[in-house]
Write a protein that holds these residues in place. Structure first.
Motif, short mmCIF file in Angstrom:
data_model
loop_
_atom_site.label_atom_id
_atom_site.label_comp_id
_atom_site.label_asym_id
_atom_site.label_seq_id
_atom_site.Cartn_x
_atom_site.Cartn_y
_atom_site.Cartn_z
N ALA A 136 0.81 -1.22 0.00
CA ALA A 136 0.00 0.00 0.00
C ALA A 136 0.84 1.27 0.00
O ALA A 136 0.39 2.31 -0.50
CB ALA A 136 -0.94 -0.01 1.21
N PHE A 137 2.06 1.20 0.55
CA PHE A 137 2.87 2.42 0.64
C PHE A 137 3.39 2.88 -0.72
O PHE A 137 3.87 4.01 -0.86
CB PHE A 137 4.04 2.24 1.61
N MET A 138 3.33 2.01 -1.75
CA MET A 138 3.92 2.37 -3.04
C MET A 138 3.26 3.59 -3.67
O MET A 138 3.93 4.41 -4.30
CB MET A 138 3.87 1.18 -3.99
N GLY A 139 1.95 3.74 -3.51
CA GLY A 139 1.27 4.89 -4.08
C GLY A 139 1.80 6.21 -3.55
O GLY A 139 2.29 7.05 -4.33
N PRO A 140 1.71 6.44 -2.24
CA PRO A 140 2.24 7.70 -1.71
C PRO A 140 3.74 7.84 -1.91
O PRO A 140 4.22 8.96 -2.13
CB PRO A 140 1.87 7.65 -0.23
N PHE A 141 4.50 6.76 -1.86
CA PHE A 141 5.94 6.86 -2.06
C PHE A 141 6.25 7.42 -3.46
O PHE A 141 7.10 8.29 -3.61
CB PHE A 141 6.60 5.49 -1.89
N ILE A 142 5.56 6.91 -4.47
CA ILE A 142 5.85 7.34 -5.84
C ILE A 142 5.29 8.73 -6.10
O ILE A 142 5.96 9.58 -6.72
CB ILE A 142 5.33 6.30 -6.84
N ARG A 143 4.11 9.01 -5.62
CA ARG A 143 3.57 10.36 -5.81
C ARG A 143 4.42 11.40 -5.10
O ARG A 143 4.66 12.50 -5.63
CB ARG A 143 2.12 10.41 -5.33
N GLY A 144 4.91 11.07 -3.90
CA GLY A 144 5.75 12.02 -3.17
C GLY A 144 7.10 12.23 -3.83
O GLY A 144 7.59 13.37 -3.92
N ALA A 145 7.72 11.16 -4.29
CA ALA A 145 9.00 11.29 -4.99
C ALA A 145 8.84 12.11 -6.26
O ALA A 145 9.68 12.95 -6.59
CB ALA A 145 9.57 9.91 -5.31
N THR A 146 7.75 11.87 -6.99
CA THR A 146 7.51 12.61 -8.23
C THR A 146 7.38 14.10 -7.97
O THR A 146 7.99 14.93 -8.66
CB THR A 146 6.24 12.07 -8.91
N LYS A 147 6.59 14.46 -6.96
CA LYS A 147 6.41 15.88 -6.64
C LYS A 147 7.73 16.53 -6.25
O LYS A 147 8.06 17.64 -6.72
CB LYS A 147 5.40 16.03 -5.51
N ASN A 148 8.50 15.86 -5.41
CA ASN A 148 9.73 16.46 -4.90
C ASN A 148 10.86 16.48 -5.92
O ASN A 148 11.57 17.48 -6.05
CB ASN A 148 10.16 15.73 -3.63
N LEU A 149 11.04 15.38 -6.64
CA LEU A 149 12.14 15.32 -7.60
C LEU A 149 11.87 16.15 -8.84
O LEU A 149 12.80 16.80 -9.37
CB LEU A 149 12.41 13.86 -7.99
N ASN A 150 10.64 16.18 -9.32
CA ASN A 150 10.34 16.94 -10.53
C ASN A 150 10.57 18.43 -10.34
O ASN A 150 10.82 19.16 -11.32
CB ASN A 150 8.90 16.68 -10.98
N ALA A 151 10.50 18.90 -9.10
CA ALA A 151 10.73 20.33 -8.85
C ALA A 151 12.17 20.74 -9.12
O ALA A 151 12.48 21.93 -9.23
CB ALA A 151 10.35 20.67 -7.40
#
Length: 328
Positions: free
Chosen positions: A190-205
């Motif tokens: 279950a943690f994969m969803g928030p982990f990937i969405r959070g990494a995407t938001k932070n790294l894409n910046a």
């Protein structure tokens, strides 16, 4: 020297004959801890360890798997630790080389709203503790990531998506950048969803200021990346060399100073490839113990500095003495 019950009782009776001092005014409870940072010299460099706060995992036997029934709990109790709540520290390193101010990992931050507190309210303290240590986020020239999990990159931006480190480049392995920004990898736990969405938001910046880390190559002079896959596909640790001094920032090579040192081949529930992670850990610990390498572990007890030594079939954590006179 042994201390028996009779001696303790005697001491208590003797103390009872002393005059009592009455306190008329009770001091108020302060209700908050001291800012958590520790500064020391590393050759000509100045190093500051800054806490992002503690990270409670819950039941140890749920997070660390592969042991015989009851073994995890027994190991925890034998080391005066609570089996019902395995608590990790979060020790981010800031290195002043005289040319650059370099931050290793960012902690949890608050970029993902309620998800930022998935491990409770004790995380996300890096920025305030940096400032308490006299370091402004705008002074950071480079953020080096060991990997792209929530507790290592989610403070790259704030809750509004603004860069917390506006003048910094970000160094990460290409493998982790690709994996943790690909929504096609949202599957399994279950943690994969928030982990990937959070990494995407932070790294894409920081896409316009990314540096790709490569195994065996210097990120900047004096800091060499070492591939350590398994915890994530592109997890890396970093050898920091200054003069004759070497220290390795180990990221998430091992999460627990007892469980994963005494039993390096145990598996951790947040590993992308638990078996590969265990093999990577076992090889690295053997090398570090043989070479007596100074380590800075992100998740070991504050401030995470020490060495590992052989102990039976595994290893023991030997914390480095904290020098209270060392720049702190």
């Amino acid at each position: 020297m042994s201390i028996n019950r009779r001696a303790l009782l005697g001491a208590g009776l003797a103390a009872a004959t002393l005059p009592l001092i009455r306190a008329e005014a009770a001091a108020p409870m302060i209700g908050r801890g001291a800012p958590a940072w520790y500064r020391f010299k590393f050759g000509d460099y100045e190093a500051t360890v800054v806490s992002d706060g503690s990270l409670p995992l819950g039941k140890a036997e749920d997070a660390f798997v592969g042991a015989r029934p009851g073994e995890i709990n027994a190991m925890m109790r034998a080391n005066f630790l609570d089996p019902a709540n395995a608590v990790l520290e979060q020790n981010a390193l800031i290195l002043n080389t005289g040319r650059q101010l370099i931050l290793f990992d960012t902690g949890m931050g608050d970029s993902m709203g309620a998800d930022s507190q998935m491990f409770g309210p004790t995380t996300g303290r890096l920025i305030r503790n940096m400032r308490a240590a006299g370091i402004e986020p705008s002074q950071i020239d480079l953020v080096i990531l060991s990997h792209a999990h929530c507790d290592h990159c989610w403070a790259l931006v704030d809750a509004n998506g603004n860069r917390n480190f506006p003048n910094a480049q970000v160094a990460v392995t290409e493998a982790d950048l690709k994996y943790w920004t690909d929504e096609g990898n949202i599957r399994g736990p279950a943690f994969m969803g928030p982990f990937i969405r959070g990494a995407t938001k932070n790294l894409n910046a920081y896409r316009d200021r990314m540096m790709m880390v490569q195994d065996g190559r210097e990120v900047v002079p004096g800091i060499t990346a070492i591939s350590a896959p398994g915890h994530t596909v592109g997890h890396a640790i970093y050898a920091i060399t200054q003069g004759n001094n070497t220290m390795v920032y180990t990221g998430d090579l091992a999460h627990h100073q007892v469980l994963l040192l005494r039993r390096p081949l145990l598996e951790f529930s947040f590993d992308t490839d638990p078996k590969q992670s265990a093999q990577t850990r076992a090889r690295a610990l053997e090398r570090f113990a043989t070479d007596r390498t100074m380590l800075l572990s992100y998740h070991f007890p504050w401030p995470g500095l020490g060495r590992v030594s052989k102990e039976g079939e595994g290893y023991a954590w030997m914390p480095a003495p904290m020098d209270v006179t060392s720049l702190g």
